[in-house]
Design a protein around this motif. Sequence first.
Motif, mmCIF file in Angstrom:
data_model
loop_
_atom_site.group_PDB
_atom_site.id
_atom_site.type_symbol
_atom_site.label_atom_id
_atom_site.label_comp_id
_atom_site.label_asym_id
_atom_site.label_seq_id
_atom_site.Cartn_x
_atom_site.Cartn_y
_atom_site.Cartn_z
ATOM 1 N N LYS A 1 0.843 -1.329 -0.090
ATOM 2 C CA LYS A 1 0.066 0.224 0.022
ATOM 3 C C LYS A 1 0.715 1.168 0.066
ATOM 4 N N ASN A 2 1.963 1.142 0.867
ATOM 5 C CA ASN A 2 2.944 2.318 0.945
ATOM 6 C C ASN A 2 3.549 2.660 -0.518
ATOM 7 N N MET A 3 3.931 1.451 -1.045
ATOM 8 C CA MET A 3 4.655 1.648 -2.386
ATOM 9 C C MET A 3 3.586 2.067 -3.599
ATOM 10 N N ARG A 4 2.590 1.677 -3.258
ATOM 11 C CA ARG A 4 1.436 2.383 -4.380
ATOM 12 C C ARG A 4 1.301 3.638 -4.189
ATOM 13 N N LEU A 5 1.207 4.303 -2.959
ATOM 14 C CA LEU A 5 1.162 5.738 -2.498
ATOM 15 C C LEU A 5 2.406 6.483 -3.095
ATOM 16 N N ILE A 6 3.594 5.964 -2.824
ATOM 17 C CA ILE A 6 4.818 6.660 -3.358
ATOM 18 C C ILE A 6 4.827 6.672 -4.763
ATOM 19 N N LYS A 7 4.256 5.764 -5.368
ATOM 20 C CA LYS A 7 4.328 5.568 -7.155
ATOM 21 C C LYS A 7 3.556 6.591 -7.493
ATOM 22 N N GLY A 8 2.311 6.730 -6.770
ATOM 23 C CA GLY A 8 1.306 7.549 -7.240
ATOM 24 C C GLY A 8 1.773 9.001 -7.326
ATOM 25 N N PHE A 9 2.463 9.307 -6.147
ATOM 26 C CA PHE A 9 2.945 10.603 -5.801
ATOM 27 C C PHE A 9 4.123 10.798 -7.132
ATOM 28 N N ILE A 10 4.825 9.833 -7.302
ATOM 29 C CA ILE A 10 5.805 10.193 -8.370
ATOM 30 C C ILE A 10 5.309 10.404 -9.797
ATOM 31 N N ASP A 11 4.258 9.466 -9.897
ATOM 32 C CA ASP A 11 3.614 9.447 -11.327
ATOM 33 C C ASP A 11 2.767 10.806 -11.408
ATOM 34 N N ASP A 12 2.606 11.431 -10.568
ATOM 35 C CA ASP A 12 1.616 12.578 -10.215
ATOM 36 C C ASP A 12 0.228 12.310 -10.469
ATOM 37 N N ASP A 13 -0.354 10.899 -9.970
ATOM 38 C CA ASP A 13 -1.476 10.493 -9.881
ATOM 39 C C ASP A 13 -2.570 11.372 -9.192
ATOM 40 N N LYS A 14 -3.035 12.267 -9.867
ATOM 41 C CA LYS A 14 -4.051 13.238 -9.207
ATOM 42 C C LYS A 14 -5.136 12.572 -8.243
ATOM 43 N N GLU A 15 -5.524 11.321 -8.554
ATOM 44 C CA GLU A 15 -6.601 10.517 -7.508
ATOM 45 C C GLU A 15 -5.926 10.228 -6.217
ATOM 46 N N ILE A 16 -4.782 9.613 -6.345
ATOM 47 C CA ILE A 16 -4.145 9.073 -5.202
ATOM 48 C C ILE A 16 -3.872 10.382 -4.402
ATOM 49 N N ILE A 17 -2.918 11.279 -5.046
ATOM 50 C CA ILE A 17 -2.642 12.575 -4.169
ATOM 51 C C ILE A 17 -3.772 13.292 -3.473
ATOM 52 N N SER A 18 -5.057 13.486 -4.341
ATOM 53 C CA SER A 18 -6.220 14.178 -3.749
ATOM 54 C C SER A 18 -6.676 13.225 -2.256
ATOM 55 N N GLU A 19 -6.750 11.967 -2.636
ATOM 56 C CA GLU A 19 -7.309 11.031 -1.659
ATOM 57 C C GLU A 19 -6.185 11.112 -0.294
ATOM 58 N N VAL A 20 -5.009 11.166 -0.341
ATOM 59 C CA VAL A 20 -4.152 11.383 0.619
ATOM 60 C C VAL A 20 -4.025 12.608 1.077
#
Length: 195
Positions: free
Chosen positions: A136-155
Motif C-alpha cells: 500500500k505504501n509503495m502504491r502511494l509513493i508511486k502515485g506521487f511520483i507519477d503525479d496520479d491526481k486521484e491518489i494525491i487527492s485522496e492522501v
Amino acid sequence: MEIQTRRKEVESKLGFAGTIEQKSLTDSIERENKRLEAKQRKREEMLNSSSYRLIDGIATAMDRYFLDALIGLIPGVGDLLTSIFVLPFINVSLFKIKSIPLTLAILFNMMKDALLGMIPFWIGNIFDIFNRSFIKNMRLIKGFIDDDKEIISEVNRNAFWMAILIVLFGFLIYWLFSLAVKAGSWLLSFVDNLF
C-alpha cells in the motif's frame, strides 16, 4: 479604441492572431514543455534512485514473500521489528517527495499493520498476510511520483484524519505492548513459582 476591438474581432474570425498573442502563446507552450521535461527528468531520477529500489525490494520481500508475517511470529517484538522497515519509506516520502500528507499516510499504514499484528493467538499474523501495508505504501509513493491526481487527492483529503488515527493507534499499540509485557511477567513468575 473601437477600431482596435473591431480589428481584433475580424482577425480572430479570420484565424489571424496578433503577433503579441502569438508570441505569448508560443512562450506559454515552451514554458509548459520545459516544465513537463523537468518533471519527467525528476520522475526518472526518482525511479532509478537507490532509495526507490530499496523500498521496492522491501515491499516485495515483506508483503509478497510474507516476511512481515514471519517476523511477526516472534512473540512480543516481531511486529515492532517489522516497523523498522518503514523508515526508508518515510525517508522517500518526507525528504525526496517532500509531502507531509504522504508521510502521514505511510505512518498510518505502518501503525495499522503493527496494531493488527499485535493481536494475540495467531490472529494478528493472519491479518499481517492480508493487510499488505508495504505494498500500500509503495502504491502511494508511486502515485506521487507519477503525479496520479486521484491518489494525491485522496492522501491530501485524509491527512487530518490519518494524523488523529496515528495518535490513537500509538496509544493502542502502547496499551497492547504493556499488556503483553504484564502477561509475560505473570507467566514467568508463574513458571518460576512452579519450580
